[in-house]
Scaffold this active site. Structure first.
Site, PDB file in Angstrom:
ATOM      1  N   ALA A   1       2.380 -18.682   4.873  1.00  0.00           N
ATOM      2  CA  ALA A   1       2.936 -19.544   6.366  1.00  0.00           C
ATOM      3  C   ALA A   1       0.824 -19.330   6.885  1.00  0.00           C
ATOM      4  O   ALA A   1       0.439 -18.098   7.740  1.00  0.00           O
ATOM      5  CB  ALA A   1       3.655 -18.738   7.633  1.00  0.00           C
TER       6      ALA A   1
ATOM      7  N   ASP B   1       9.304 -21.639  -0.490  1.00  0.00           N
ATOM      8  CA  ASP B   1       7.904 -22.531   0.301  1.00  0.00           C
ATOM      9  C   ASP B   1       8.587 -22.380   2.299  1.00  0.00           C
ATOM     10  O   ASP B   1       9.853 -21.773   2.398  1.00  0.00           O
ATOM     11  CB  ASP B   1       8.744 -23.526   0.657  1.00  0.00           C
TER      12      ASP B   1
ATOM     13  N   ASP C   1       8.226 -23.657   4.478  1.00  0.00           N
ATOM     14  CA  ASP C   1       9.280 -24.522   5.380  1.00  0.00           C
ATOM     15  C   ASP C   1      10.210 -25.341   5.197  1.00  0.00           C
ATOM     16  O   ASP C   1      10.191 -26.186   5.009  1.00  0.00           O
ATOM     17  CB  ASP C   1       7.774 -26.236   5.372  1.00  0.00           C
TER      18      ASP C   1
ATOM     19  N   GLU D   1       2.235 -27.372  -8.064  1.00  0.00           N
ATOM     20  CA  GLU D   1       3.966 -27.852  -8.867  1.00  0.00           C
ATOM     21  C   GLU D   1       4.132 -28.635 -10.221  1.00  0.00           C
ATOM     22  O   GLU D   1       4.350 -27.853 -11.182  1.00  0.00           O
ATOM     23  CB  GLU D   1       4.433 -28.872  -7.640  1.00  0.00           C
TER      24      GLU D   1
HETATM   25  N1  UDP Z   1       1.526 -23.489   3.084  1.00  0.00           N
HETATM   26  C1  UDP Z   1       0.585 -23.227   4.261  1.00  0.00           C
HETATM   27  N2  UDP Z   1      -0.119 -23.712   4.973  1.00  0.00           N
HETATM   28  C2  UDP Z   1      -1.351 -25.073   5.068  1.00  0.00           C
HETATM   29  C3  UDP Z   1       0.046 -25.902   4.340  1.00  0.00           C
HETATM   30  C4  UDP Z   1       0.317 -24.689   3.081  1.00  0.00           C
HETATM   31  O1  UDP Z   1       0.935 -22.666   4.895  1.00  0.00           O
HETATM   32  O2  UDP Z   1      -1.398 -26.000   6.033  1.00  0.00           O
HETATM   33  C5  UDP Z   1       2.068 -23.163   2.592  1.00  0.00           C
HETATM   34  C6  UDP Z   1       3.410 -23.022   2.956  1.00  0.00           C
HETATM   35  O3  UDP Z   1       4.002 -21.604   2.532  1.00  0.00           O
HETATM   36  C7  UDP Z   1       4.535 -23.529   2.930  1.00  0.00           C
HETATM   37  C8  UDP Z   1       3.040 -23.519   1.017  1.00  0.00           C
HETATM   38  O4  UDP Z   1       2.455 -23.905   1.279  1.00  0.00           O
HETATM   39  O5  UDP Z   1       4.974 -24.047   2.916  1.00  0.00           O
HETATM   40  C9  UDP Z   1       3.754 -25.976   0.373  1.00  0.00           C
HETATM   41  O6  UDP Z   1       3.258 -26.342   1.248  1.00  0.00           O
HETATM   42  P1  UDP Z   1       4.132 -27.717   1.464  1.00  0.00           P
HETATM   43  O7  UDP Z   1       4.970 -27.327   2.356  1.00  0.00           O
HETATM   44  O8  UDP Z   1       3.220 -28.461   2.706  1.00  0.00           O
HETATM   45  O9  UDP Z   1       4.332 -29.070   1.512  1.00  0.00           O
HETATM   46  P2  UDP Z   1       4.843 -29.372   0.325  1.00  0.00           P
HETATM   47  O10 UDP Z   1       6.336 -28.300   0.106  1.00  0.00           O
HETATM   48  O11 UDP Z   1       5.228 -30.122   1.371  1.00  0.00           O
HETATM   49  O12 UDP Z   1       5.024 -30.467  -0.791  1.00  0.00           O
HETATM   50  C1  GAL Z   2       8.210 -34.257  -2.178  1.00  0.00           C
HETATM   51  C2  GAL Z   2       8.367 -33.148  -2.328  1.00  0.00           C
HETATM   52  C3  GAL Z   2       6.522 -32.605  -2.884  1.00  0.00           C
HETATM   53  C4  GAL Z   2       6.592 -32.296  -4.654  1.00  0.00           C
HETATM   54  C5  GAL Z   2       6.875 -33.884  -4.628  1.00  0.00           C
HETATM   55  C6  GAL Z   2       6.847 -34.391  -6.212  1.00  0.00           C
HETATM   56  O1  GAL Z   2       9.644 -34.672  -2.569  1.00  0.00           O
HETATM   57  O2  GAL Z   2       7.953 -33.162  -0.424  1.00  0.00           O
HETATM   58  O3  GAL Z   2       6.332 -31.313  -2.101  1.00  0.00           O
HETATM   59  O4  GAL Z   2       7.724 -31.941  -4.253  1.00  0.00           O
HETATM   60  O5  GAL Z   2       8.374 -34.287  -4.192  1.00  0.00           O
HETATM   61  O6  GAL Z   2       6.912 -35.606  -6.322  1.00  0.00           O
HETATM   62 MN    MN Z   3       7.189 -27.222   1.138  1.00  0.00          MN
END
Ligand code: UDP
Ligand code: GAL
Ligand code: MN
Length: 528
Positions: free
Chosen positions: A296, A385, A387, A477
């Protein structure tokens, strides 16, 4: 007349010549020595017919003392050899534990520790290691339950009359159609397996001989099993070579229901595939700790409250959990009341200007954490994650050697549609003809050793990409998906375990357990 010298040391080299007759034989031998040899410069001169005199007898006595001393030295040498071979055996056993991933912490850890503390940690670690090693091993395949537990009898056939492919404790039930022979053969071909088969055929000697030989194997296997190397499929890395051609596995069956086994027979956990009472009871027998890492940084600390509060309602309730919260702002970590057996440690880390770097650095930090002695306590690890929020049970049904989650957006897609990295210049590259599932990067889990290996490999691949100034389309990922394609997870979590709040719940999903919450990227990320 030939004369020669008899030095005591010479007499001892040729002890059988040290009798009076022997002296005469020595004389013959010494004749062959070159004239320059000091032996020829005698203190006692003898010829062929010399009878031993007092001086010679004294000499022989001295020689006997030499022989006694030599014998003593030899015995001491033998004792020393025995000692060496024993310690070599220990080293080997240690190496086995190392292969289980326990020694790795120690080795890597040693490099970094200040010199004075090095030994202390090493010693502590060694004391703990066998215990930890055995524990993990046990958890992995002794699925014991207490007597008298009440739960529904598992069914073998479903209401449609078809074979059910998972037991309520998530053991695969192998039916035709549950596995892909090409794929599974290829995975097991990578391992040099011996299958010990015992056959009882009394009456013929040759068969008896065969039995007695084959009975030895289970014994040896048992030894190996105790070292945690080979026992259960779960312990093997399920690797395939690149380019293997096989059909893409489906996530939903023709009836629209979730398929509960991957073609390599890894359970896919859906609601209804396991019996919570039974599986909790099995895992309760073991004193498990699940280390959970959560990052976080920056504005993402705002997600911690909901994450932790909902976790405390749903996440491994009644089991030992240790959260490690990585943050640049420890004061922003909310005080959330933790359930029994749940602990939380905050680790301060520097922030980063790019969200991509934050996301990427998770692999590195996970790797480093798993190298550290902090996680000696850990049996399993999950990296989640922040969020996100828990809406339903997330329990021991998710535990496995290596665990991946099927992404909520792609479980109905064909492999060409997966958002894998498609540029061959990236280490995360996957060709369109390959792929099993699209895995979400928000959940990684498994045994410490296996998650460590994954994090280390992904970190290395990410660094190679960075050195070539290429960033995979979905950062870590993408690398995770590459890793899971060639190192298959031993357990898969259905999209119930990683949903997305922006996606409505479809028919086939009976429950949502964990879901990414809605967020305004522009507002919370440090850069676009
Ligand atoms: N994260 C964070 N600060 C940031 C961006 C990302 O702590 O400014 C961490 C957080 O744990 C988050 C993870 O990296 O859950 C993955 O990033 P994000 O959730 O934005 O990616 P998404 O799931 O939207 O692809
Ligand atoms: C989105 C997700 C991202 C990444 C992407 C892959 O829905 O928010 O974190 O997994 O798919 O295409
Ligand atoms: Mn996320």
């Amino acid at each position: 007349m030939t004369s020669t010298c008899l030095q005591p040391w010479f007499a001892y080299i040729l002890p059988r010549y040290t009798s009076p007759t022997g002296i005469r034989n020595i004389h013959n031998i010494i004749n062959y020595l070159p004239v320059t040899n000091p032996v020829r410069h005698s203190v006692i001169r003898v010829n062929k017919d010399t009878k031993p005199n007092a001086k010679m007898m004294k000499l022989l006595k001295t020689a006997n003392i030499f022989r006694l001393v030599l014998a003593g030295l030899l015995i001491m040498g033998l004792i020393y050899l025995c000692y060496i071979s024993t310690s070599l055996r220990y080293a080997k056993e240690d190496q086995r534990l190392y292969l289980k991933g326990e020694r790795e912490h120690q080795n890597n850890f040693q490099w970094k520790m200040p010199q004075g503390r090095e030994r202390e940690h090493q010693d502590n670690f060694q004391l703990k290691m066998p215990q930890g090693g055995e524990r993990v091993h046990q958890n992995n395949f002794q699925l014991k339950m207490p007597q008298g537990l009440s739960y529904d009898q598992p069914r073998v056939l479903g209401p449609d009359g078809k074979g059910i492919p998972l037991s309520p404790w998530l053991a695969p039930i192998v039916w035709e159609g549950t596995f892909d022979p090409i794929l599974i053969d290829s995975i097991y071909k990578q391992q040099n397996l011996t299958i010990a088969t015992t056959v009882f055929a009394l009456g013929k000697l040759i068969y008896l001989c065969y039995i007695s030989t084959s009975l030895r194997y289970p014994k040896e296997d048992q030894k190996i099993c105790l070292k945690g190397e080979r026992e259960h499929q779960d312990n093997f890395q399920l690797q395939i070579s690149q380019g293997l051609s096989y059909n893409q596995p489906r996530v939903l069956g023709p009836d629209g229901k979730g398929i509960p086994l991957s073609p390599w027979l890894a359970p896919i956990v859906w609601e209804g595939t396991f019996d919570p009472t039974l599986i909790d009871s099995i895992y309760k027998q073991q004193n498990l700790t699940i280390v959970t890492t959560v990052f976080a940084l920056g504005k993402y600390t705002r997600f911690l409250k909901d994450f932790l509060e909902s976790a405390e309602q749903n996440y491994f309730v009644g089991f030992h959990v240790h959260y490690y919260i990585f943050t640049d702002e420890p004061e922003q970590v909310p005080a959330v009341e933790l359930g029994e057996g749940h602990h939380l440690t905050v680790i301060k880390v520097p922030s980063s200007n790019r969200w991509q770097d934050i996301s990427l650095s998770r692999m590195k930090r996970l790797e480093k954490l798993l190298e550290s002695p902090f996680v000696n306590e850990a049996d399993y690890v999950f990296s989640l994650d922040v969020d996100s929020k828990f809406y339903g049970r997330w329990g021991v049904e998710t535990l496995g050697r290596l665990v991946g989650v099927i992404h909520a957006w792609f479980y109905g897609s064909s492999r060409e549609q997966f958002t894998y990295e498609r540029r061959p210049e990236s280490q995360a590259f996957i060709p369109y003809s390959e792929g099993d599932y699209y895995y979400g990067g928000a959940v990684i889990g498994g045994l410490v050793k296996d998650v460590y290996q994954l994090a280390k490999t992904c970190r290395e691949q990410l660094e190679i990409d960075a050195s070539k100034s290429i960033e995979a389309v979905w950062q870590e990922e993408s690398h995770l998906n590459k890793y899971f394609l060639y190192n298959k997870p031993s357990k898969l979590l259905s999209p119930e375990y990683l949903w997305d709040d922006s996606k409505s719940k479809p028919e086939e999903l009976k429950v949502i357990r964990f879901s990414q919450v809605l967020k305004n990227y522009a507002e919370i990320r440090p850069n676009p």
